[in-house]
Design a protein around this motif. Structure first.
Motif, PDB file in Angstrom:
ATOM      1  N   GLU A  68       0.826  -1.255   0.019  1.00  0.00           N
ATOM      2  CA  GLU A  68      -0.248   0.009  -0.145  1.00  0.00           C
ATOM      3  C   GLU A  68       0.823   1.228  -0.066  1.00  0.00           C
ATOM      4  OE1 GLU A  68      -2.423  -3.184   0.767  1.00  0.00           O
ATOM      5  OE2 GLU A  68      -0.838  -2.437   2.021  1.00  0.00           O
ATOM      6  N   GLU A  69       2.056   1.064   0.771  1.00  0.00           N
ATOM      7  CA  GLU A  69       2.881   2.459   0.872  1.00  0.00           C
ATOM      8  C   GLU A  69       3.381   2.770  -0.564  1.00  0.00           C
ATOM      9  OE1 GLU A  69       5.045   0.906   3.932  1.00  0.00           O
ATOM     10  OE2 GLU A  69       4.030   2.650   5.378  1.00  0.00           O
ATOM     11  N   ILE A  70       3.623   1.428  -1.131  1.00  0.00           N
ATOM     12  CA  ILE A  70       4.407   1.718  -2.657  1.00  0.00           C
ATOM     13  C   ILE A  70       3.418   2.158  -3.459  1.00  0.00           C
ATOM     14  CG2 ILE A  70       5.390   0.461  -4.555  1.00  0.00           C
ATOM     15  CD1 ILE A  70       7.253   0.766  -2.276  1.00  0.00           C
ATOM     16  N   ILE A  71       2.043   1.783  -3.363  1.00  0.00           N
ATOM     17  CA  ILE A  71       0.986   2.161  -4.218  1.00  0.00           C
ATOM     18  C   ILE A  71       0.911   3.904  -4.034  1.00  0.00           C
ATOM     19  CG2 ILE A  71      -1.487   2.283  -4.796  1.00  0.00           C
ATOM     20  CD1 ILE A  71      -1.428  -0.931  -4.529  1.00  0.00           C
ATOM     21  N   ASN A  72       1.007   4.227  -2.845  1.00  0.00           N
ATOM     22  CA  ASN A  72       0.944   5.569  -2.490  1.00  0.00           C
ATOM     23  C   ASN A  72       1.925   6.370  -3.135  1.00  0.00           C
ATOM     24  OD1 ASN A  72      -1.450   5.859  -1.145  1.00  0.00           O
ATOM     25  ND2 ASN A  72      -0.389   5.399   0.834  1.00  0.00           N
ATOM     26  N   LEU A  73       3.415   5.829  -3.207  1.00  0.00           N
ATOM     27  CA  LEU A  73       4.370   6.543  -3.787  1.00  0.00           C
ATOM     28  C   LEU A  73       4.094   6.673  -5.309  1.00  0.00           C
ATOM     29  CD1 LEU A  73       7.334   7.377  -3.068  1.00  0.00           C
ATOM     30  CD2 LEU A  73       7.936   5.138  -3.766  1.00  0.00           C
ATOM     31  N   LEU A  74       3.571   5.613  -5.837  1.00  0.00           N
ATOM     32  CA  LEU A  74       3.590   5.811  -7.290  1.00  0.00           C
ATOM     33  C   LEU A  74       2.362   5.891  -7.730  1.00  0.00           C
ATOM     34  CD1 LEU A  74       5.892   2.508  -7.734  1.00  0.00           C
ATOM     35  CD2 LEU A  74       6.779   4.920  -8.234  1.00  0.00           C
ATOM     36  N   HIS A  88       1.151 -11.287  -5.986  1.00  0.00           N
ATOM     37  CA  HIS A  88       0.374 -10.730  -5.061  1.00  0.00           C
ATOM     38  C   HIS A  88       0.550  -8.809  -5.198  1.00  0.00           C
ATOM     39  CE1 HIS A  88      -1.648 -10.553  -1.030  1.00  0.00           C
ATOM     40  NE2 HIS A  88      -1.568  -9.165  -1.227  1.00  0.00           N
ATOM     41  N   SER A  89       1.592  -8.538  -5.419  1.00  0.00           N
ATOM     42  CA  SER A  89       1.934  -7.338  -5.800  1.00  0.00           C
ATOM     43  C   SER A  89       1.327  -6.619  -7.041  1.00  0.00           C
ATOM     44  CB  SER A  89       3.530  -7.075  -5.906  1.00  0.00           C
ATOM     45  OG  SER A  89       4.042  -7.347  -4.463  1.00  0.00           O
ATOM     46  N   TYR A  90       1.561  -7.586  -7.821  1.00  0.00           N
ATOM     47  CA  TYR A  90       0.732  -7.393  -9.251  1.00  0.00           C
ATOM     48  C   TYR A  90      -0.621  -7.191  -9.174  1.00  0.00           C
ATOM     49  CZ  TYR A  90      -0.823  -8.040 -14.123  1.00  0.00           C
ATOM     50  OH  TYR A  90      -1.454  -7.853 -15.290  1.00  0.00           O
ATOM     51  N   LEU A  93      -1.362  -3.840  -7.482  1.00  0.00           N
ATOM     52  CA  LEU A  93      -1.249  -2.601  -8.321  1.00  0.00           C
ATOM     53  C   LEU A  93      -2.394  -2.543  -9.286  1.00  0.00           C
ATOM     54  CD1 LEU A  93       2.417  -3.269  -8.665  1.00  0.00           C
ATOM     55  CD2 LEU A  93       1.487  -1.052  -7.860  1.00  0.00           C
ATOM     56  N   GLU A  94      -2.667  -3.787  -9.781  1.00  0.00           N
ATOM     57  CA  GLU A  94      -3.839  -3.797 -10.931  1.00  0.00           C
ATOM     58  C   GLU A  94      -5.101  -3.021 -10.204  1.00  0.00           C
ATOM     59  OE1 GLU A  94      -2.591  -4.497 -14.433  1.00  0.00           O
ATOM     60  OE2 GLU A  94      -4.731  -4.697 -14.210  1.00  0.00           O
ATOM     61  N   ARG A  95      -5.478  -3.391  -9.064  1.00  0.00           N
ATOM     62  CA  ARG A  95      -6.798  -2.971  -8.279  1.00  0.00           C
ATOM     63  C   ARG A  95      -6.574  -1.388  -8.076  1.00  0.00           C
ATOM     64  NH1 ARG A  95      -6.222  -7.912  -5.270  1.00  0.00           N
ATOM     65  NH2 ARG A  95      -5.060  -6.731  -3.735  1.00  0.00           N
ATOM     66  N   ALA A  96      -5.245  -0.937  -8.070  1.00  0.00           N
ATOM     67  CA  ALA A  96      -5.189   0.302  -7.816  1.00  0.00           C
ATOM     68  C   ALA A  96      -4.842   1.116  -9.106  1.00  0.00           C
ATOM     69  CB  ALA A  96      -3.851   0.720  -7.060  1.00  0.00           C
TER      70      ALA A  96
END
Lengths: 126, 454
Positions: A68-74, A88-90, A93-96
């Protein structure tokens, strides 16, 4: 129209590194129509005090950034170009709304091909 | 924009599939002992082609290199954007490490062909290191698996046989290459090709049957250039290959459209091949005599049943299926059983240039029997036409596929599944052709006919 791509690269040319182990992301801004792009900045992924290991699930104790923190960053990026990324990360990210891609080719080639693809799938009416 | 329909009302999309896509011809590679296909395509392709052609079609199974074994690059969004060549290279390297085969055949599917993956470039690198590997461009949109079959055959000959065969100019008298059924698509191909080989060997030839258990596999393919001639036993499949070999290795070819079923047709077939091959016919004559003795021994016993009228045996029939089995069955049913042809439908999307010649074959099924044939694939239209056909006052017998079962029920007729998809048949080594296959076919037809009321 412009959009941004986050890239994990050890030398600014190859797209390597495991997404979960990258210390920083090169942010590239692409001008769709002009097929032109430039690196606008580098963002460090060291948010927490400790070693950066992004893992989507819990991993027994050691401090790391959550996805979640990485998603916020990017959050301003549409795509991520990396060497390898876990399932899992993929999905997170897709959901975001961020599409992560594993590229076998260097940055300049990858961005060009990605832009061709991007223009095709975001054509008017689709 | 109006939708184009042909004379039967069929558009370019059909209901009830009658064949696979060009990539489905990977099964032709599976059929060569010692060969293994490598699919450069999306993640579901091989599964779909396997489940339809090799599972719900006689439950044939994938064998050594089919089914779940076939390596696949499972192309996804990454490969659509950046190309799949690296993934293919990695896949081939991994395959060479853990899979054993005498020949690998890389098949380029829809995704690779559309995004422009240069499969030839990847494979050429491996070929330079003498890896036994070839590539074929079988994008699904190129056509069905009949078309894919000849694309693959040509690729293997061009890139492997031509490279490794020794003494290509030498011709061996009596050695023939046989191009006939489409492996897996023709549900009974395994038993059929063994019987076909047996018949031709009995006639005095040395046979490159090329597919199935009767073939020595890849090493046999290397002797293709040495054959005296090529024998095409089907209405059209294999003609392209024969013409290609004629040009490449100076080999003549004999085209026999009727795959023989029954003693009469098989004897005619043997005599024609022996005449063309200009070999001594004493062996063939003796073989025919022996086979007919056995064949008619069994038929004689069978006539006790056949001569009775108790069961209201069918008098008229329809055949719905691929051109090879369709024509073969028509010849047998009319000439040996005396049944009356009511409706013939060919469903393998025969290339237009062969259709006229094939229709002509139906005009002379027997010297006093002539019928017509239609080229249709859509299931709804096939059903409609069967319903509109006049079968007389007795229930008809329909030689077709699982798709025709409901129609046969509605017509209160009988059904014998003879082609793809045959989902109500378990097929192991059963054959329906030649001498032995004809008797098996008779068993099937009449078991079906008398069990109707059971």
């Amino acid at each position: 129209m412009t959009y941004r791509i986050a890239v994990t690269s050890s030398d600014g040319e190859q797209i390597d590194q495991h997404f979960g182990q990258a210390n920083q992301f090169d942010i590239i801004e692409v001008d769709e129509q002009k097929n032109a792009w430039e690196k606008i900045e580098t963002r460090s992924s060291v948010i927490g005090k400790d070693v950066v290991v992004v893992c989507g699930a819990s991993c027994n104790g050691h401090k790391h950034n959550s996805i979640e923190e990485i998603i916020n960053l990017l959050a301003d990026c549409k795509y991520i170009l990396t060497g390898k990324i876990g399932k899992h990360s993929y999905s997170a990210l897709e959901r975001a709304g961020i599409t992560a891609l594993e590229s076998p080719v260097p940055i300049h080639l990858a961005v060009e091909k990605l832009n061709q693809y991007h223009k095709k799938i975001t054509r008017k009416g689709r | 924009m109006s939708i184009q329909k042909d004379c039967n009302g069929q558009t370019n999309s059909i209901n009830q599939v009658r064949y696979g896509c060009a990539l489905g011809a990977l099964h032709s590679v599976v059929a060569i002992p010692g060969a293994m296909p490598i699919a450069h395509c999306g993640p579901g392709c091989v599964d779909k082609q396997y489940t339809s052609l090799a599972f719900y079609n006689g439950f044939q199974g994938g064998g050594y290199s089919g089914g779940a074994v076939t390596p696949s690059s499972n192309l996804g969004e990454n490969e659509v954007i950046f190309g799949g060549e690296k993934k293919l290279t990695d896949l081939i390297k991994a395959t060479l490490k853990i899979m054993e085969a005498d020949l690998f055949v890389v098949l380029n599917g829809c995704i690779g062909e559309i995004v422009g993956d240069d499969v030839s470039e990847v494979i050429t690198q491996f070929q330079k290191e003498d890896v036994p590997i070839v590539y074929a461009e079988t994008g699904g949109f190129k056509g069905n698996n009949f078309i894919g079959h000849e694309i693959i055959t040509e690729a293997i000959i061009e890139q492997y046989v031509d490279k490794y065969a020794i003494h290509k100019e030498k011709k061996e008298k009596g050695l023939i290459n046989v191009w006939s059924e489409l492996p897996f698509q023709n549900t009974f191909w395994r038993g059929d090709l063994i019987e076909l080989k047996r018949i031709l060997e009995g006639a005095g030839f040395k046979v490159n049957i090329l597919f199935g258990n009767g073939s020595k596999g890849v090493e046999e393919w290397l002797t293709i250039p040495n054959a005296q001639f090529n024998l095409v036993v089907s209405p059209w499949l294999g003609l392209k290959t024969a013409k290609y070999l004629e040009e490449k290795y100076n080999q003549p070819y004999l085209h026999i459209p009727v795959l023989p079923i029954g003693a009469k047709q098989t004897a005619e077939f043997i005599r024609e091949v022996v005449k063309f091959g200009e070999i001594n016919d004493s062996r063939a004559n003796e073989f025919i005599r022996q086979e007919e003795e056995e064949y008619y021994y069994f038929l004689e016993h069978f006539t006790d049943f056949y001569a009775e009228y108790w069961w209201g045996l069918p008098a008229t029939y329809a055949v719905v299926g691929d051109s090879t089995y369709n024509l073969a069955l028509n010849k047998f049913l009319v000439n040996q059983l005396g049944l009356i042809p009511a409706k013939q439908i060919i469903t393998d999307n025969v290339p237009k240039k062969y259709r006229e010649a094939i229709a002509k074959e139906y005009e002379s099924i027997a010297n006093d029997v002539s019928t017509t044939v239609e080229f249709i694939e859509d299931g709804y239209i096939v059903g409609k036409i069967l319903h509109e056909t006049d079968f007389g006052h007795k229930p008809p017998i329909i030689f077709g596929t699982t798709w025709e079962r409901d129609t046969a029920k509605e017509l209160k007729g009988h059904i014998v599944e003879v082609g793809f998809p045959a989902s109500y048949e378990i097929v192991i080594n059963k054959s329906y052709i030649g001498y032995r296959g004809a008797l098996t076919l008779l068993e099937k037809i009449f078991t079906t006919a008398i069990s109707k009321s059971a």
